[in-house]
Design an enzyme around this catalytic site. Structure first.
Site, PDB file in Angstrom:
ATOM      1  CB  CYS A 186      -0.791  -0.096   1.135  1.00 12.99           C
ATOM      2  SG  CYS A 186      -2.218  -1.441   1.156  1.00 12.99           S
ATOM      3  CB  CYS A 209      -4.187   1.118  10.459  1.00 19.35           C
ATOM      4  SG  CYS A 209      -3.595   1.401  12.329  1.00 19.35           S
TER       5      CYS A 209
END
Length: 218
Positions: A186, A209
């Site tokens: 990512c 996250c």
């Protein structure tokens, strides 16, 4: 909080019989918290949420810090294996559902840690994003754990002044242009107009996250 204030708070928690731990993403700006703790008490356990997708350079950096500073760093890995981290079409979740991917690889493993300790010493800062700007130095967390944010008011300049003062190591990918480093699939090098943490989930409109805000309904 300055060093003496952090030290006094840590000692007070310990005198109260609290069990402390910290976590780290092991990038350049996050190692200031680790260095401060190494000056206070090297026995405070440090956990790496090893998603299985970290850059090899991050693992190398983590191991170097442990050796150079005499730290106790332990990996925490997800219960859900990579082979099961897929959507209904068979795509890996980091590509199709990054919030769910973070939930399996970070939030669930963190829940286990929170259930075992009393105080989570956390290096988040207000200047990192809008969500963190609303945080306080000490807040309640899951399982009766306390979240302690001693660096909440620190700025990016303060971080790098500290790094310069103590000549701290830098993440091997930083000289290549990476400023905020998460999982390898990512993370990208940021463009000039991007906020620091956006590069960790490049093109996903995502800066957390799930450890610091609820992203996924269980």
């Amino acid at each position: 909080m300055d060093f003496e204030e952090i030290k006094n708070a840590i000692i007070q928690y310990q005198n109260d019989g609290k069990r402390l731990f910290t976590t780290s993403s092991f990038q350049t700006h996050s190692i200031v918290m680790l260095h401060i703790l190494s000056r206070i008490d090297k026995s405070i356990p440090i956990y790496c949420l090893n998603t299985g997708f970290l850059f090899p350079e991050t693992i190398q950096f983590k191991d170097s810090l442990a050796e150079n500073w005499g730290l106790t760093i332990m990996d925490v890995k997800p219960d859900v294996p990579k082979s099961l981290q897929k959507d209904s079409e068979g795509k890996l979740l980091f590509a199709s559902d990054p919030d769910r991917c973070c939930f399996y690889n970070k939030v669930q493993p963190m829940d286990k840690l929170l259930s075992d300790y009393d105080v989570w010493v956390n290096g988040i800062r207000k200047d990192q994003n809008a969500n963190r700007a609303k945080m306080k130095v000490e807040v309640p967390s899951k399982f009766g754990t306390i979240r302690f944010h001693p660096m909440l008011e620190w700025t990016n300049k303060m971080i790098y002044d500290y790094i310069k003062e103590y000549n701290l190591l830098k993440h091997p990918l930083e000289p290549q242009g990476y400023t905020s480093i998460g999982c390898e699939p990512c993370t990208r090098k940021p463009s000039l107009e991007m906020m620091e943490r956006e590069a960790r989930w490049y093109g996903m409109n995502k800066t957390e996250c799930g450890l610091h805000t609820e992203l996924v309904a269980k």
